[in-house]
Write an enzyme that holds these catalytic residues in place. Sequence first.
Site, PDB file in Angstrom:
ATOM      1  N   ASP A  31       0.814  -1.214   0.000  1.00 33.56           N
ATOM      2  CA  ASP A  31       0.000   0.000   0.000  1.00 33.56           C
ATOM      3  C   ASP A  31       0.847   1.264   0.000  1.00 33.56           C
ATOM      4  O   ASP A  31       2.051   1.230   0.214  1.00 33.56           O
ATOM      5  CB  ASP A  31      -0.967  -0.008   1.199  1.00 33.56           C
ATOM      6  CG  ASP A  31      -0.335  -0.567   2.474  1.00 33.56           C
ATOM      7  OD1 ASP A  31       0.903  -0.554   2.564  1.00 33.56           O
ATOM      8  OD2 ASP A  31      -1.077  -1.020   3.365  1.00 33.56           O
ATOM      9  N   HIS A  72      -7.430  -5.461   9.954  1.00 33.14           N
ATOM     10  CA  HIS A  72      -7.114  -5.095   8.569  1.00 33.14           C
ATOM     11  C   HIS A  72      -5.789  -5.711   8.130  1.00 33.14           C
ATOM     12  O   HIS A  72      -4.885  -5.928   8.936  1.00 33.14           O
ATOM     13  CB  HIS A  72      -7.176  -3.578   8.334  1.00 33.14           C
ATOM     14  CG  HIS A  72      -6.050  -2.771   8.889  1.00 33.14           C
ATOM     15  ND1 HIS A  72      -6.250  -1.592   9.566  1.00 33.14           N
ATOM     16  CD2 HIS A  72      -4.707  -2.934   8.862  1.00 33.14           C
ATOM     17  CE1 HIS A  72      -5.088  -1.072   9.915  1.00 33.14           C
ATOM     18  NE2 HIS A  72      -4.131  -1.873   9.502  1.00 33.14           N
ATOM     19  N   GLU A 116      -9.888  -2.441   5.210  1.00 28.30           N
ATOM     20  CA  GLU A 116     -10.561  -2.249   6.489  1.00 28.30           C
ATOM     21  C   GLU A 116     -11.762  -3.194   6.603  1.00 28.30           C
ATOM     22  O   GLU A 116     -12.215  -3.753   5.595  1.00 28.30           O
ATOM     23  CB  GLU A 116     -11.042  -0.796   6.589  1.00 28.30           C
ATOM     24  CG  GLU A 116      -9.937   0.244   6.470  1.00 28.30           C
ATOM     25  CD  GLU A 116      -9.051   0.348   7.706  1.00 28.30           C
ATOM     26  OE1 GLU A 116      -9.152  -0.513   8.601  1.00 28.30           O
ATOM     27  OE2 GLU A 116      -8.268   1.304   7.777  1.00 28.30           O
TER      28      GLU A 116
HETATM   29  C1  F6R Z   1       1.287  -1.688   6.182  1.00 31.57           C
HETATM   30  C2  F6R Z   1       0.034  -2.411   6.254  1.00 31.57           C
HETATM   31  C3  F6R Z   1      -0.802  -2.473   7.483  1.00 31.57           C
HETATM   32  C4  F6R Z   1       0.008  -2.807   8.728  1.00 31.57           C
HETATM   33  C5  F6R Z   1      -0.892  -2.808   9.957  1.00 31.57           C
HETATM   34  C6  F6R Z   1      -0.102  -3.043  11.231  1.00 31.57           C
HETATM   35  O1  F6R Z   1       1.847  -1.797   4.875  1.00 31.57           O
HETATM   36  O2  F6R Z   1      -0.352  -2.937   5.259  1.00 31.57           O
HETATM   37  O3  F6R Z   1      -1.819  -3.425   7.306  1.00 31.57           O
HETATM   38  O4  F6R Z   1       0.635  -4.044   8.565  1.00 31.57           O
HETATM   39  O5  F6R Z   1      -1.550  -1.591  10.058  1.00 31.57           O
HETATM   40  O6  F6R Z   1       0.713  -1.943  11.462  1.00 31.57           O
HETATM   41  P1  F6R Z   1       1.826  -1.949  12.611  1.00 31.57           P
HETATM   42  O7  F6R Z   1       2.853  -2.955  12.195  1.00 31.57           O
HETATM   43  O8  F6R Z   1       2.385  -0.553  12.610  1.00 31.57           O
HETATM   44  O9  F6R Z   1       1.130  -2.335  13.867  1.00 31.57           O
END
Ligand code: F6R
Length: 247
Positions: free
Chosen positions: A67, A138, A143
């Site tokens: 993303d 997610h 979402e």
């Molecule tokens: C990032 C992504 C998100 C994260 C998720 C967890 O490229 O796709 O789905 O993996 O928001 O984020 P953290 O690791 O910061 O808790």
Amino acid sequence: MRVIQVKDYEEMSEAAATLLFSRVKEASSLSLGLATGGTPEETYTRLAEKANKSNQSFSHVNTYNLDEYVGLAPEHPNSYRYYMDQHLFTKIDIPKEQTHLPNGTAVELRNECNRYERLIKRDGGIDVQLLGIGANGHIGFNEPGTPFNTGTHLVELTDETREANARYFSAKANVPTKAITMGIASIMEAKEIVLLVSGQSKAHAFAQLMDGEITEEFPASILNNHDNVTIIADEAAISLHASKHVL
Ligand code: F6R
């Protein structure tokens, strides 16, 4: 889904870097799907260390990030392109043109989503997809409520996700409201998926992933339908699930 239980964030990062490194080493050509966020930071550091220690080239690797925020240029410190350059790409010998992210500054965002989806397919699909998980389940920026059949698409970020990501910005108001993300169907097409889960804040999500039903209201639940998923989870993340089951 196979679950590898580790003690903490450090052990999770080491296990993930070891797994990714062995895929890079074994393959003559490899498409790696990558995630950003706090979870894989140390994995990338260790992966680059392993590569440098053993002179392992990444010249046969192509990467595809999940993303990118809409509106942030590649050189913006909060863009995911910038994150990837900082944490991995500038530390290994991968040619820049082999590192792919959606272009969040494209004028025609919907065309950009289609271009990205086609690019991944044209290149033969993703061999190994690294994932983190949001507290709301997610994956990528898909979402709750995202249909399981979506390809790369434009999303409106939920308040919860913008709040969670505000820690990287000077203020929540500066967190973009939109992003381009690979869809659930794009993610499920990967041949192998490696999901990293660390910390108490992910304990509910981990328990729901393991015990809950497969529903679009909890996007990661679809991973139960994939036949090659490895979850590397630390003790804090496993704690709620472990209290209900003898592991
Ligand atoms: C990032 C992504 C998100 C994260 C998720 C967890 O490229 O796709 O789905 O993996 O928001 O984020 P953290 O690791 O910061 O808790």
